[in-house]
Design a protein around this motif. Sequence first.
Motif, PDB file in Angstrom:
ATOM      1  N   ALA A 173      -1.045  -2.155 -15.983  1.00 38.55           N
ATOM      2  CA  ALA A 173      -1.209  -0.690 -16.039  1.00 38.55           C
ATOM      3  C   ALA A 173      -0.965  -0.041 -14.669  1.00 38.55           C
ATOM      4  CB  ALA A 173      -2.616  -0.343 -16.531  1.00 38.55           C
ATOM      5  N   LEU A 174      -1.273  -0.758 -13.599  1.00 34.96           N
ATOM      6  CA  LEU A 174      -1.094  -0.182 -12.255  1.00 34.96           C
ATOM      7  C   LEU A 174       0.374   0.039 -11.948  1.00 34.96           C
ATOM      8  CD1 LEU A 174      -3.559  -2.257 -10.038  1.00 34.96           C
ATOM      9  CD2 LEU A 174      -3.877   0.036 -10.942  1.00 34.96           C
ATOM     10  N   LEU A 175       1.206  -0.897 -12.399  1.00 32.53           N
ATOM     11  CA  LEU A 175       2.627  -0.829 -12.064  1.00 32.53           C
ATOM     12  C   LEU A 175       3.383   0.083 -13.020  1.00 32.53           C
ATOM     13  CD1 LEU A 175       3.214  -4.619 -11.344  1.00 32.53           C
ATOM     14  CD2 LEU A 175       2.534  -2.828  -9.757  1.00 32.53           C
ATOM     15  N   SER A 281      -3.057  -8.338  -3.823  1.00 27.96           N
ATOM     16  CA  SER A 281      -1.747  -8.364  -4.491  1.00 27.96           C
ATOM     17  C   SER A 281      -1.372  -6.975  -5.002  1.00 27.96           C
ATOM     18  CB  SER A 281      -1.755  -9.357  -5.650  1.00 27.96           C
ATOM     19  OG  SER A 281      -2.032 -10.645  -5.160  1.00 27.96           O
ATOM     20  N   GLU A 282      -2.388  -6.236  -5.499  1.00 32.71           N
ATOM     21  CA  GLU A 282      -2.128  -4.873  -5.973  1.00 32.71           C
ATOM     22  C   GLU A 282      -1.672  -3.972  -4.824  1.00 32.71           C
ATOM     23  OE1 GLU A 282      -5.348  -5.151  -9.674  1.00 32.71           O
ATOM     24  OE2 GLU A 282      -5.835  -3.865  -7.964  1.00 32.71           O
ATOM     25  N   CYS A 284      -0.145  -4.815  -2.113  1.00 31.15           N
ATOM     26  CA  CYS A 284       1.219  -5.197  -1.717  1.00 31.15           C
ATOM     27  C   CYS A 284       2.255  -4.593  -2.665  1.00 31.15           C
ATOM     28  CB  CYS A 284       1.366  -6.719  -1.713  1.00 31.15           C
ATOM     29  SG  CYS A 284       0.382  -7.557  -0.450  1.00 31.15           S
ATOM     30  N   LEU A 285       1.977  -4.688  -3.971  1.00 29.95           N
ATOM     31  CA  LEU A 285       2.961  -4.229  -4.957  1.00 29.95           C
ATOM     32  C   LEU A 285       3.111  -2.713  -4.994  1.00 29.95           C
ATOM     33  CD1 LEU A 285       2.131  -6.807  -7.718  1.00 29.95           C
ATOM     34  CD2 LEU A 285       4.391  -6.497  -6.733  1.00 29.95           C
ATOM     35  N   ILE A 286       1.995  -1.987  -4.722  1.00 30.24           N
ATOM     36  CA  ILE A 286       2.110  -0.522  -4.765  1.00 30.24           C
ATOM     37  C   ILE A 286       2.255   0.070  -3.367  1.00 30.24           C
ATOM     38  CG2 ILE A 286       0.919  -0.257  -6.992  1.00 30.24           C
ATOM     39  CD1 ILE A 286      -1.609   0.419  -5.507  1.00 30.24           C
ATOM     40  N   GLY A 287       2.228  -0.781  -2.341  1.00 29.58           N
ATOM     41  CA  GLY A 287       2.479  -0.322  -0.966  1.00 29.58           C
ATOM     42  C   GLY A 287       1.408   0.589  -0.405  1.00 29.58           C
ATOM     43  N   LYS A 288       0.142   0.249  -0.652  1.00 28.10           N
ATOM     44  CA  LYS A 288      -0.961   1.119  -0.195  1.00 28.10           C
ATOM     45  C   LYS A 288      -1.482   0.718   1.178  1.00 28.10           C
ATOM     46  CE  LYS A 288      -1.445   4.410  -2.650  1.00 28.10           C
ATOM     47  NZ  LYS A 288      -1.357   5.782  -2.205  1.00 28.10           N
ATOM     48  N   PRO A 289      -1.609   1.686   2.108  1.00 26.60           N
ATOM     49  CA  PRO A 289      -2.303   1.401   3.369  1.00 26.60           C
ATOM     50  C   PRO A 289      -3.773   1.103   3.068  1.00 26.60           C
ATOM     51  CG  PRO A 289      -1.127   3.507   3.478  1.00 26.60           C
ATOM     52  CD  PRO A 289      -1.116   3.070   2.048  1.00 26.60           C
ATOM     53  N   VAL A 290      -4.299   0.069   3.711  1.00 23.48           N
ATOM     54  CA  VAL A 290      -5.657  -0.362   3.354  1.00 23.48           C
ATOM     55  C   VAL A 290      -6.423  -0.860   4.577  1.00 23.48           C
ATOM     56  CG1 VAL A 290      -4.827  -2.677   2.704  1.00 23.48           C
ATOM     57  CG2 VAL A 290      -6.975  -1.852   1.757  1.00 23.48           C
TER      58      VAL A 290
END
Length: 371
Positions: A173-175, A281-282, A284-290
């Motif tokens: 669902a995230l992707l 992993s999430e 990385c896939l959505i490219g979020k600064p964290v």
Amino acid sequence: MIMEKELRVIISGGGTGGHIFPAISIANAIRELRPDASIVFVGALGRMEMQRVPQAGYDIIGLPVQGFDRKNLLKNVKVLYMVWKSQRKARQIIKDFKPHVAVGVGGYASGPLLNKAAAMGIPCLIQEQNSYAGVTNKLLAKKVQKICVAYEGMERFFPQEKIMLTGNPVRQALLQSKVTREEALQSFGLDSSRKTILLVGGSLGARTINESVMQHLADIEASGMQFIWQTGKYYSQQIAEELKQKGQPQNLKVMDFITDMAAAYRAADLVISRAGASSISEFCLIGKPVILVPSPNVAEDHQTKNAMALVNRQAALFVKDSEAPEKLIQLAVATAADDALLKSLSENVLKMALPDSAEIIAKEVIKLAEQ
């Protein structure tokens, strides 16, 4: 070839969302490739998978297995008895279901099930989500045919010839979400002209992250930014009472659990999170600064090792759990205000993404079954 008939797959593991989401993603990917596949899950009785797996539309059988008590060794007499009982039950499940292949995703239940499956000559695949291998998977490594990993350098733990770098399957669902930043912010009742910081502590919440917020309400109020804070159901009552006394800043949206994580991530300019493998992993896939705050309460301190894999590539920032109440909020506000830093964190974390993990693993599972 047996595969002309029907494909029977058994998937085992669980204990936390970090094991369950990848397991369900792998099952969904097998179904996509082989709609005729018959899939059964095996979990630990009383754990989260016993609810989550049926919600995702799959059958699950529970084993009475428990984790070892590292502090009180006497309690392990009962644990060993439960392991023995679980092994017997696992053998019966395998005899009844006759799987062509068994998949383990880590967590208590995968030990007894995969041990028995391997002993009964069924091809086995395990998936290791962390950069530091879990005990169950290290013990199973000798007996399985294939080991799917999410990080490089895993030959420290596993036989090199069995390893395949696939990444971690994440919640589809995230992707697949098409929600825009504007729509996402609107759904939380927030202002699209402001920077937004999302704080999440995993499905159960994280005490340290919560304390970091409670100790810096004035800084949050003065920041000119807005915050979405998932407290975790376990802490929500106590936090609601404390906020009543101290006063809740207007720019702090408090929720015990966020059901639509895709919208929450889309709304956020910066995320503060624990360093569980599937969360990473999430990002990385959505490219979020964290900013990662690894939990100190996990086996082998594996969350710190997960976090450092990103930090060493300038793909995330990191705050020690013990230092978070003092430093976390100030660092978050400074980071969210720095557009160049946000951009470089996002670009670097995207480079670490391994897409299509569930499908790659599913293909391996089917290949093993066909042998």
